[in-house]
Structures are given as C-alpha cells and as structure tokens.
Design an enzyme around this catalytic site. Structure first.
Site, short mmCIF file in Angstrom:
data_model
loop_
_atom_site.label_atom_id
_atom_site.label_comp_id
_atom_site.label_asym_id
_atom_site.label_seq_id
_atom_site.Cartn_x
_atom_site.Cartn_y
_atom_site.Cartn_z
N GLY A 208 -28.32 -52.69 -15.37
CA GLY A 208 -27.81 -51.64 -14.47
C GLY A 208 -26.56 -51.03 -15.04
O GLY A 208 -26.27 -51.19 -16.23
N ASN A 209 -25.82 -50.32 -14.24
CA ASN A 209 -24.55 -49.77 -14.70
C ASN A 209 -23.53 -49.83 -13.57
O ASN A 209 -23.86 -50.26 -12.46
CB ASN A 209 -24.74 -48.34 -15.23
CG ASN A 209 -25.28 -47.42 -14.16
OD1 ASN A 209 -24.62 -47.20 -13.15
ND2 ASN A 209 -26.48 -46.91 -14.36
N ARG A 210 -22.32 -49.40 -13.86
CA ARG A 210 -21.23 -49.65 -12.92
C ARG A 210 -21.03 -48.56 -11.87
O ARG A 210 -20.01 -48.53 -11.21
CB ARG A 210 -19.93 -49.87 -13.71
CG ARG A 210 -19.91 -51.24 -14.35
CD ARG A 210 -18.52 -51.60 -14.77
NE ARG A 210 -18.27 -51.17 -16.14
CZ ARG A 210 -17.07 -50.91 -16.62
NH1 ARG A 210 -16.02 -50.99 -15.86
NH2 ARG A 210 -16.93 -50.54 -17.87
N SER A 211 -21.98 -47.67 -11.72
CA SER A 211 -21.84 -46.62 -10.70
C SER A 211 -21.74 -47.26 -9.30
O SER A 211 -22.50 -48.19 -8.98
CB SER A 211 -23.04 -45.69 -10.76
OG SER A 211 -23.08 -44.88 -9.61
N ALA A 275 -26.48 -42.28 -11.37
CA ALA A 275 -26.39 -42.68 -12.78
C ALA A 275 -27.72 -43.35 -13.11
O ALA A 275 -27.85 -44.58 -13.06
CB ALA A 275 -25.23 -43.64 -12.97
#
Ligand code: C5P
Length: 395
Positions: A208-211, A275
């Site tokens: 995943g990502n940090r959004s 994102a």
C-alpha cells in the site's frame, strides 16, 4: 443540511443579548461549523473577548487597528466566511450597515463579506418600531440580508414586548436554511476517489502507500456542503465519512476501477485524489507466504483509471480532475499529466507539503492557466478547486 465544514463569522454588537452570542458560538460549533468572532467595542462591555478566545481558540477581532493582524483582517474574514451572523444586531449596527458604514470590525467584515449575511436584531420595542429602524431593516432585506427575529418576550428593561433576540438555536436553524439555498453545486453529481489502495500479497499482507485520504474527504465534505450529490469511492481509510456523502468502500486498484468506471456516466465531475497503486503482485497467494530465502515478487500494472476516463470521454462531461503528488518539478509534471491523461484540471502538490497533514500547498493547472495557491487548509484547497469545477460545469 448541516453546518459541517462550513465557516461562520459571528459578529457581536453592543446589546444586552450579547451574552447569548456565547451560546450561539457553541451551537454553531456543535453543528460542525468553524467559527471566528468579530466584535465591537461596546459588545466587549457586555461580554468578555476572552470568553470567545476560550471557545474558538482564536481571539475575537475587536480592533481593526490591532498591529498583530497581518494584512487586513476584515478582508480576510469576509473572504473566508460562508456566512456572517450578526447577533445581537443593535439599532446602531443595522443603521450603519444599511448605509454602508464600515468603521468598526463588525461593519467592516460585513462590508467585505462574499457569503450570506444573517442578522438577528435585538433592541427595546420602541427602538425596533422606530420608523428609521424599520426603513433600515427593509433596506437590508433588499440588499439580501436574511433577518431572524426579533421575537416578543421579556426585555432587558423589565418590560415585555417585541425586540428580544431570537434564541441561538433558532438563529442557527435560519442560517442552515440560508446556506442550504446558497448551494452553488446543487443538482450536480460529484464523484471523488480518495485514500490509498491495498494490493494483497497473501491473506495477511498487502502493498500500500501512506495516503490518508484527507484531501479527498475534504473535497467530498465541501462539495456536499455546497449542495452536490457526492459519492466518495474510498480506499482503506480511518477517516470519518463526511455528512451527506455516499461512500463506496474499495480495497484494491481494480475494485476502485470498477467502482469509478461503473459510475462515470451519471457523474458531472470526477475528482481522482486517490493514490492508486500503479502495480499489484502478479499473484495473490491463497495461503500465507512462508518465510524462506529471499523473495522475488513479480508486479503487474494496474489500470490507470483517470487515463481511461480521459481517453474514453467523448464530450465535455464529466469534468475530470487529477492530482499529481510529486517530490520535484510539481508544475511541470502537473502540466504533462493534464495532456497525457486528457483531463480538465490537475492539482499538483509536493509530497512534503501535503502528505498526511491538514494543510496543502498546491498549483492548479488547466489548459489555459496555471494558478499557484498559498499554503492553505485542505478544506480551503477543496473550495478553491470546487470553484474551478463549478465554473467548468457552467460552460
Ligand atoms: O500518473 P499518476 O499516478 O501520477 O497520476 C495521478 C493521478 O491519476 C491521480 O489523480 C490518481 O488518482 C490518478 N490515477 C488513477 N489510476 C491509477 C493511477 C493514478 O486514476 N492507476
């Protein structure tokens, strides 16, 4: 309609009913509004400015000459506010406002106000019935001011009569009605994507990502507050869904793709703040991947939702908006993205300015212009963007 995420300036002028403006501020906050207070010198004799500082967190504006304000505070507040409520509105204030005077903080803010004005008159019956007051009220109503009250009841003098200020809850009800009718996105269907996507590796792991989703949730909140019919397609996020917003929860890029593309025909505008993960693991293991030697993952491309929307669009609808989070050359890559994805607006921001926080510094790029905005709250960024979208929808 709720006042969630709306911005209200409360103007307090000098009458005994000023003690009720404290309750008014509380009521506005309870219903979700952000509040700033401006007061006249005589109002400060009836109720202490410190009381408002305690409630609001920011000291009320009591003096336009206070050197601690940067710039012109009345101009700033007049621009910021969705509405201004003056309660109590004295005979003196009504007369001055009706004639365009601007020589105290409340009058000057009203003079600069872009949004709606709601005045709650309060005075002795004879002052209220005075022909001049009635003339001034008629003139203010003609100018578009919404008047609430006064009502009959016990007055400060001990007499009973017409002139008592409406109760704070009634004033706030009136304000909600006023803002409900002001909605400049009423009848428009806005779809907003927000948050990260999670690409599953196995039943317990994902990429995943940090959004956080804050920017998209702010856009959804403001669009709903401005009357739009809002659908928020949200990747995993712990944020509270704004009031009045329909939420569709998704997890992966492919789920988001299906949720967005399936709704594009009914949307007037689509704002992709999500994102979206560009890649996903080529396979999702059915069982938890066991620890072993080094692990090599093969990743495959996810669909580019926005590019697909842009490429398949045949007319000017839906208005398409993309976001470009970059670590360098924000403006340049926003411009390139505008062309490549065939969209109407791209909002560029630098990762260090916006990620995870409540503020953002953006540049909004369209085919014919580039607008660089200062550091603002994400709600303000949302409004600036929605102004542009509203203008595009009017074409
Ligand atoms: O190309 P890039 O990912 O930088 O573009 C960002 C914009 O495109 C964002 O608005 C994002 O929501 C959207 N996007 C998308 N589908 C993807 C990747 C990005 O809609 N797979």
């Amino acid at each position: 309609m709720s006042l969630r995420d709306s911005r209200i300036v409360v103007g307090v002028t000098g009458g005994v009913a000023a003690f009720k403006s404290v309750e008014l501020v509380r009521e506005l906050q309870r219903r979700g509004a952000s509040v700033r207070v401006v007061m006249t010198r005589s109002a400060a004799r009836f109720v202490g400015p410190i009381t408002f500082t305690g409630l609001v967190g920011t000291p009320p504006v009591t003096d336009l000459w206070d050197p601690s304000y940067r710039g012109e505070v009345h101009v700033e507040l007049g621009e910021w506010a969705d509405a201004m409520v003056v309660a109590p509105a004295t005979m003196q204030f009504l007369a001055s406002a009706a004639h365009g005077f601007a020589d105290d903080p409340v009058l000057a803010t009203y003079a600069c106000l872009r949004g709606e004005a709601v005045f709650a008159p309060a005075m002795h019956t004879r002052m209220f019935e005075r022909a001049s007051t009635q003339r001034n009220l008629a003139r203010l109503a003609d100018d578009g001011v919404h008047l609430v009250g006064p009502v009959s009841g016990p007055l400060a003098s001990g007499e009973v009569g017409l002139g008592r200020m409406s109760e704070p809850s009634e004033i706030v009800d009136a304000l909600e009605r006023v803002l409900g009718t002001r909605a400049d996105l009423a009848g428009k269907k806005v779809l907003v994507s927000a948050g990260p996507t999670y690409e599953d590796l196995d039943p317990v792991r994902f990429l995943g990502n940090r959004s956080t989703g804050k920017m998209g949730y702010a856009i959804a909140a403001r669009a709903a507050a401005r009357g739009a019919d809002v659908t928020l397609v949200s990747g995993p996020s712990s944020l509270e869904v704004p009031k009045g917003v329909n939420v569709v929860r998704v997890r992966s890029a492919r789920e988001m793709h299906a949720a967005v593309v399936g709704r594009r025909d009914e949307a007037d505008a689509i704002v992709m703040t999500a994102a979206v993960a560009d890649y996903r693991p080529a396979e999702t293991a059915e069982h938890k991947i066991k620890k072993g030697d080094d692990l090599v993952l093969r990743m495959v491309r996810n669909p580019d939702i926005l590019a697909e929307l842009g490429a398949s669009r045949t007319g000017p609808r839906p208005v398409l908006v993309g976001f470009a989070l970059e670590t360098q050359d924000v403006e340049g890559s926003a411009k390139r993205k505008l062309e490549k994805k065939k969209v109407d607006l791209v909002v560029g921001n630098e990762a260090s300015d916006g990620f995870g926080g409540d503020t953002n510094k953006v540049v909004i790029v369209s085919r014919d212009e580039t607008r660089t905005l200062p550091l603002m709250s994400k709600l303000d960024v949302a409004d600036a963007l929605l102004d542009r979208i509203r203008d595009l929808l009017a074409r």
